[in-house]
Design a protein around this motif. Structure first.
Motif, PDB file in Angstrom:
ATOM      1  N   ARG A 122      44.797 -13.445   1.814  1.00 32.86           N
ATOM      2  CA  ARG A 122      44.348 -14.366   0.773  1.00 32.86           C
ATOM      3  C   ARG A 122      45.114 -14.172  -0.535  1.00 32.86           C
ATOM      4  N   LEU A 123      46.446 -13.981  -0.417  1.00 32.63           N
ATOM      5  CA  LEU A 123      47.294 -13.876  -1.603  1.00 32.63           C
ATOM      6  C   LEU A 123      48.439 -14.879  -1.515  1.00 32.63           C
ATOM      7  N   TYR A 126      51.341 -15.807  -4.289  1.00 36.26           N
ATOM      8  CA  TYR A 126      51.581 -14.701  -5.230  1.00 36.26           C
ATOM      9  C   TYR A 126      52.961 -14.071  -5.036  1.00 36.26           C
ATOM     10  N   LEU A 134      49.693  -7.523 -10.826  1.00 31.02           N
ATOM     11  CA  LEU A 134      48.522  -7.704  -9.971  1.00 31.02           C
ATOM     12  C   LEU A 134      47.425  -6.709 -10.336  1.00 31.02           C
ATOM     13  N   SER A 135      46.182  -7.068  -9.971  1.00 29.47           N
ATOM     14  CA  SER A 135      45.062  -6.144 -10.155  1.00 29.47           C
ATOM     15  C   SER A 135      45.057  -5.133  -9.014  1.00 29.47           C
ATOM     16  N   GLN A 138      44.317  -6.635  -5.639  1.00 25.63           N
ATOM     17  CA  GLN A 138      45.429  -7.446  -5.131  1.00 25.63           C
ATOM     18  C   GLN A 138      46.561  -6.575  -4.615  1.00 25.63           C
ATOM     19  N   ARG A 139      46.851  -5.485  -5.329  1.00 30.58           N
ATOM     20  CA  ARG A 139      47.898  -4.559  -4.853  1.00 30.58           C
ATOM     21  C   ARG A 139      47.530  -3.993  -3.498  1.00 30.58           C
ATOM     22  N   ARG A 141      45.794  -5.425  -1.207  1.00 27.12           N
ATOM     23  CA  ARG A 141      46.046  -6.438  -0.179  1.00 27.12           C
ATOM     24  C   ARG A 141      47.525  -6.566   0.124  1.00 27.12           C
TER      25      ARG A 141
END
Lengths: 340, 268
Positions: A122-123, A126, A134-135, A138-139, A141
């Motif tokens: 789900r990125l 990006y 990234l947060s 997110q990193r 993922r």
């Protein structure tokens, strides 16, 4: 054939036995958790599978093939690192495509596959950002996508959720589980968080002092601990010492009982004094001193609460008192080959 | 609350500080255009560009310039190789005496140049090494290594060790990891270290006086030239060139290191 098998594997650093004579089979398609306090050898076991450490004794096989002489880059396993280890000089897409680039795949092909892997976590969209933009979640993922895009046969995860806050962690636990079911890849997951291990894994190995103390399903580990260490480490079970158990049941071994299974009664086999109360919302946690043993009970809110200093009696259903007969072998290898 | 505008006193103080630092350098530039050639007379009686032509036609200037560039280039190259390897060893591995080694590597820059110079000179004469371009290069390399080492070691420390493991985990062998992960992550640090080392070597005087034989680097040539009252403004022209040659790499290094926090400090 097991996905990963440890045959009397040891990794000693001088006098320190980080991993000591471990026997273990991890089945293909299994979500396997290695649980233990820090320094218990679980991470070293993971690094032995990845190839960052070489065993000082024993034999490791991945899908039946011995891997002792294979460097990390020749193994069909990929790792999600604790600190994610994203390459800071590459954008997200090139990070994910790194393994494919090394494998010699063309630019268009690997970018398409990287984009698909990012969609999976789900990125999507990006790809052209830098990891620094990234947060933490997110990193995490991206690290997952970067490992999975290589289609490993075993995915190793080293405390991957440790750096995330509680809410994100619970969400990622769900996602990891779903992802593992979808892909059918063997996941080997290292954690010191018992809740995480129990909620995600098909099977859990509990480590202590470089040895596996118990291997089993989350229910086994939680309700049927074989030794006091497991009872204590996994969700703080009450451990009744041998003498007390002998008086209560006539058996000569320690026993465990879950806090939620202890009940207050007017008459009961065990007299105790209330030493503390804390309100937890769903239940109240009550601490007792029972003939010198510290016990904890979780009482539902509809039960009358005792007051601190009260003398009470404790009771339980006989099947809830779990006798730990294996504990005369405590410290020995009790994780025999099971299930794989 | 602070006012946004500096007070007049503060402005005067700042201006005075800047003048003190830079006025002498501006004077050097002005004298490069003077029509008077024997003594530095103020104000200059007239202005001319003829000294640029005169400098252009002086073979000794060209020789000194060529030697300086050659020495700076070779010592920088040497320093980049040795400094980086040393930094990698110190920051990536643990071994007996590691702390002492990192101190010993930095020591040459703390020592006065005179000491380094004398030490090298006696070492060369004991070993019966004749003075040449190479003895100058060795002298310069002693402090150039330190500059490169300091830059590289700082970058290695900020680069997460698991990057290398991640690269190998994703299928890259040692050479591929070096090319695709290690070098890109330390590249700016290496370039910056190299530029500063080059600038340091290019205007070095003290160590050079002890390790050069009959050869003259540009700074040494300037010292000699000041003693002779002939075509003095040529020295000023050369001084301008030296300022430019050393200033450019330092400015470059400054701009390259700005904002590298985002490049290197990720892993943790």
């Amino acid at each position: 054939m097991p996905a990963v098998s440890f045959d009397h594997v040891s990794r000693h650093f001088g006098a320190v036995k980080a991993v000591d004579d471990v026997i273990l089979d991890i089945a293909e398609g299994e979500f396997f958790a290695m649980l233990g306090p820090s320094g218990s050898g679980k991470t070293t076991c993971l690094r032995l599978i990845a190839g960052f450490e070489r065993p000082t004794g024993g034999d490791i096989r991945i899908f039946g093939a011995p891997v002792a002489d294979l460097p990390p880059y020749k193994r069909q396993v990929n790792t999600v690192f604790q600190d994610y280890a994203l390459f800071p000089h590459l954008n997200v897409r090139d990070n994910v495509a790194y393994g494919l680039m090394i494998a010699g795949r063309g630019k268009r092909e690997r970018h398409a596959e990287a984009e698909a892997a990012l969609e999976m976590v789900r990125l999507g969209g990006y790809g052209s950002r830098k990891p620094s933009e990234l947060s933490g979640g997110q990193r995490q993922r991206v690290a997952l996508a970067r490992a999975l895009v290589n289609k490993p046969r075993v995915l190793l995860l080293d405390e991957p959720l440790g750096a995330l806050d509680l809410k994100l962690r619970e969400q990622m636990q769900e996602e990891l589980k779903t992802l593992q079911r979808q892909l059918g890849i063997t996941f080997v997951f290292v954690t010191h968080d018992q809740g995480e291990a129990l909620s995600m894994a098909d099977r859990v190995a509990v480590f202590n002092d470089g040895k596996i103390i118990q291997v089993g399903s989350p229910e086994d580990i939680y309700f049927r601990p074989e030794v006091p260490f497991v009872a204590d480490f996994v969700g703080s079970s009450n451990v009744l010492p041998e003498a007390l158990v002998a008086r209560l049941t006539g058996e000569t071994c320690p026993a465990a009982i879950r806090p939620e299974r202890l009940r207050l009664a007017p008459e009961g086999p065990l007299k105790a004094r209330v030493t503390g109360l804390s309100f937890l919302g769903l239940s109240t946690r009550v601490s007792f001193d029972a003939e010198g043993t510290r016990l904890t009970a979780l009482l539902p809110q509809d039960v009358a609460r005792p007051r601190e200093g009260d003398e009470v009696a404790l009771t339980w259903a006989p099947e809830d008192l779990h006798l730990m007969r294996a504990s005369e072998r405590a410290g020995q290898q009790v994780g025999q080959r099971v299930g794989a | 609350m602070h006012s946004d505008r500096a007070s007049l006193k503060l402005k005067i103080a700042a201006a005075a500080g800047l003048l003190f630092l830079h006025l002498p350098i501006a004077l050097i530039f002005v004298y490069a255009f003077t029509t008077e050639e024997k003594s530095f007379q103020w104000p200059p009686p007239g202005y001319t560009l003829k000294w640029f032509a005169a400098t252009w036609n002086r073979p000794d200037v060209w020789e000194a310039m060529a030697l300086s560039l050659k020495v700076a280039a070779i010592s920088t190259l040497l320093a980049m190789i040795l400094g980086t390897l040393c930094a990698a060893a110190v920051s990536r591995t643990k071994f007996f005496g590691r702390e002492s080694i990192s101190l010993l590597v930095i020591l040459p820059i703390a020592l006065p140049g005179v000491v380094t110079g004398i030490a090298l000179r006696s070492a060369f004469s004991i070993a019966e090494v004749p003075f040449s371009t190479w003895t100058i290069v060795l002298g310069h390399a002693t402090f150039c290594v330190v500059i490169v080492y300091n830059n590289a070691v700082a970058r290695f420390r900020r680069t997460s060790g698991s990057l290398i493991e991640a690269s190998m985990d994703l299928g890259a062998n040692l050479f591929q990891t070096l090319r695709h992960v290690i070098l890109p992550n330390i590249a700016t640090a290496l370039v910056v270290g190299g530029m500063l080392a080059f600038a340091l070597s290019f205007d070095e005087v003290i160590v050079t006086t002890f390790t050069a034989g009959q050869q003259q680097t540009l700074p040494i040539w300037m010292l000699e030239e000041l003693v002779r009252p002939r075509e003095r403004p040529v020295t000023n022209v050369v001084a301008m060139v030296v300022v430019l040659v050393t200033l450019l790499p330092i400015l470059g290094a400054y701009y390259l290191t700005r904002g590298t926090e985002a490049v290197a400090g990720q892993g943790k």
